[in-house]
Design a protein around this motif. Structure first.
Motif, PDB file in Angstrom:
ATOM      1  N   GLN A 158     -12.493 -27.169  12.383  1.00 20.68           N
ATOM      2  CA  GLN A 158     -13.823 -27.995  12.688  1.00 20.68           C
ATOM      3  C   GLN A 158     -14.413 -27.628  13.792  1.00 20.68           C
ATOM      4  OE1 GLN A 158     -14.588 -29.316   9.931  1.00 20.68           O
ATOM      5  NE2 GLN A 158     -12.437 -28.746   9.135  1.00 20.68           N
ATOM      6  N   LEU A 197     -16.757 -30.066  15.197  1.00 19.18           N
ATOM      7  CA  LEU A 197     -17.208 -31.059  15.315  1.00 19.18           C
ATOM      8  C   LEU A 197     -16.343 -32.010  15.473  1.00 19.18           C
ATOM      9  CD1 LEU A 197     -19.676 -33.055  16.262  1.00 19.18           C
ATOM     10  CD2 LEU A 197     -20.189 -33.036  13.666  1.00 19.18           C
ATOM     11  N   PRO A 201     -20.253 -37.299  20.050  1.00 15.27           N
ATOM     12  CA  PRO A 201     -19.903 -36.066  19.331  1.00 15.27           C
ATOM     13  C   PRO A 201     -19.051 -35.182  20.540  1.00 15.27           C
ATOM     14  CG  PRO A 201     -22.204 -36.035  20.327  1.00 15.27           C
ATOM     15  CD  PRO A 201     -21.657 -37.298  20.499  1.00 15.27           C
ATOM     16  N   THR A 220     -17.773 -31.315  20.534  1.00 13.81           N
ATOM     17  CA  THR A 220     -17.948 -29.719  19.824  1.00 13.81           C
ATOM     18  C   THR A 220     -17.338 -28.770  20.657  1.00 13.81           C
ATOM     19  OG1 THR A 220     -19.952 -29.267  20.910  1.00 13.81           O
ATOM     20  CG2 THR A 220     -20.226 -30.478  18.971  1.00 13.81           C
ATOM     21  N   TRP A 278     -17.037 -31.916  27.771  1.00 12.98           N
ATOM     22  CA  TRP A 278     -18.250 -32.840  26.921  1.00 12.98           C
ATOM     23  C   TRP A 278     -19.437 -33.097  28.129  1.00 12.98           C
ATOM     24  CZ3 TRP A 278     -13.062 -33.675  26.258  1.00 12.98           C
ATOM     25  CH2 TRP A 278     -12.471 -34.475  27.365  1.00 12.98           C
ATOM     26  N   LEU A 298     -27.086 -38.054  14.592  1.00 12.05           N
ATOM     27  CA  LEU A 298     -27.264 -36.623  14.839  1.00 12.05           C
ATOM     28  C   LEU A 298     -28.191 -35.802  14.108  1.00 12.05           C
ATOM     29  CD1 LEU A 298     -23.651 -35.059  14.089  1.00 12.05           C
ATOM     30  CD2 LEU A 298     -24.462 -36.276  16.274  1.00 12.05           C
ATOM     31  N   TRP A 330     -29.152 -32.578  12.481  1.00 12.47           N
ATOM     32  CA  TRP A 330     -28.144 -31.670  12.179  1.00 12.47           C
ATOM     33  C   TRP A 330     -28.734 -30.247  12.241  1.00 12.47           C
ATOM     34  CZ3 TRP A 330     -23.158 -32.480  10.770  1.00 12.47           C
ATOM     35  CH2 TRP A 330     -23.099 -33.739  10.444  1.00 12.47           C
ATOM     36  N   THR A 376     -28.969 -35.901  19.699  1.00 13.73           N
ATOM     37  CA  THR A 376     -28.203 -37.024  19.301  1.00 13.73           C
ATOM     38  C   THR A 376     -28.999 -38.237  19.945  1.00 13.73           C
ATOM     39  OG1 THR A 376     -27.005 -36.985  21.398  1.00 13.73           O
ATOM     40  CG2 THR A 376     -26.280 -35.649  19.543  1.00 13.73           C
ATOM     41  N   LEU A 436     -26.262 -30.581  21.027  1.00 11.89           N
ATOM     42  CA  LEU A 436     -25.186 -30.059  20.509  1.00 11.89           C
ATOM     43  C   LEU A 436     -25.471 -28.684  20.111  1.00 11.89           C
ATOM     44  CD1 LEU A 436     -23.938 -32.729  17.963  1.00 11.89           C
ATOM     45  CD2 LEU A 436     -23.150 -32.393  20.388  1.00 11.89           C
ATOM     46  N   LEU A 486     -24.868 -26.587  17.639  1.00 12.09           N
ATOM     47  CA  LEU A 486     -24.649 -26.507  16.087  1.00 12.09           C
ATOM     48  C   LEU A 486     -25.988 -26.778  15.332  1.00 12.09           C
ATOM     49  CD1 LEU A 486     -21.354 -28.325  15.434  1.00 12.09           C
ATOM     50  CD2 LEU A 486     -21.735 -25.985  16.331  1.00 12.09           C
TER      51      LEU A 486
END
Length: 293
Positions: free
Chosen positions: A43, A45, A62, A64, A84, A237, A239, A244, A275, A277
């Protein structure tokens, strides 16, 4: 610690599902099985939820990293490697030994999710969690996203803090198909997933959100926590962009023909491009009800 506390039992009895909850609760243990350890290591996340020791407010945050940044390092222990964002509302909690924490690892590619709750222990490169509860959830209401990519040059913007939703944040919330809900009780913390078609979360005012509580696994861990302690944290989030929106406040459940949760906003933190991602477009879960129904 047992699977259920008095708050969860109260909700289970009110809805009439204690027997089903006892059956599902047998799947909850402290051990991290090989299949769970392998899932965690894939993962990028992890969402963590806890109460900030300095303010008492509950947040969902979150985390990551490259796959492997979350990994089992013992039969009851998971290690999480940082960093973070320094401005994260839970930065103090992550550095405070013994803080109760809930986590959820959700994989949109396979529509699988795993929850692990326990207590934090800071490490040189992040923190570890000594697990009290480890269990999986069904894929109901979880949107499928086929793939993700890492946007290496994406940098988080300055957090925008407030005490109620801006018009742009309200649009962010009503467009969401997923959010994460952190809650706490006397002996621990938990993070759960909520999903639905866009519009399933309603912005009733700049200071209040609500959503229908869809039928689930009958455990009522989250609603049980809220019955015992109304403090809660929400994480939304984007995506695609990685932005966020974190909210903290109090939530309560309205029981009636339609079970509904109302959340009062006390503080907001919006972080653009937080993030790295970027996920592919969602395929909505076939279990999602029509939000207008």
């Amino acid at each position: 610690m047992g699977v259920y506390h008095a708050g969860s039992r109260t909700v289970q009895d009110r809805v009439g599902v204690r027997e089903q909850a006892d059956h599902v609760g047998r799947s909850v243990g402290r051990g991290i099985r090989d299949v769970a350890a392998a899932f965690l290591e894939l993962q990028p996340l992890l969402v963590a939820g806890a109460a900030d020791p300095s303010t008492g407010r509950v947040w969902a945050s979150p985390l990551t990293g490259a796959p492997g940044f979350v990994r089992a390092t013992g039969p009851h222990r998971v290690s999480v490697t940082g960093p973070w964002l320094p401005a994260d509302p839970l930065a103090t909690a992550f550095a405070t030994p013994g803080t109760p924490v809930g986590t959820i690892a959700l994989d949109p590619r396979t529509r699988r999710r795993m929850r692990l709750n326990g207590r934090l222990g800071p490490t040189a490169r992040g923190f570890a969690i000594e697990a009290d509860q480890v269990f999986a959830n069904c894929p109901k209401y979880l949107q499928k996203r086929e793939s993700y990519e890492v946007v290496a040059d994406r940098r988080g913007g300055d957090p925008l803090r407030g005490t109620e939703l801006t018009p742009g944040q309200a649009e962010f919330v009503t467009a969401a198909d997923t959010f994460f809900l952190a809650s706490v009780h006397q002996d621990g913390a938990d993070v759960s997933h909520r999903g639905g078609n866009p519009g399933f979360v309603r912005v009733d005012s700049p200071g209040e959100l609500s959503w229908r509580d869809y039928p689930g696994n009958s455990m009522f861990l989250t609603l049980g926590n809220l019955a015992a302690d109304p403090r809660a944290g929400l994480l939304f989030l984007d995506w695609t962009t990685g932005s966020t929106l974190q909210l903290t406040g109090e939530a309560h459940t309205e029981f009636g023909p339609e079970r509904r949760v109302r959340f009062t906003v006390r503080e907001t933190v919006e972080t653009p491009s937080a993030l790295p991602l970027r996920w592919s477009a969602p395929e909505y879960s076939p279990a999602n009800p029509d939000p207008a129904g």
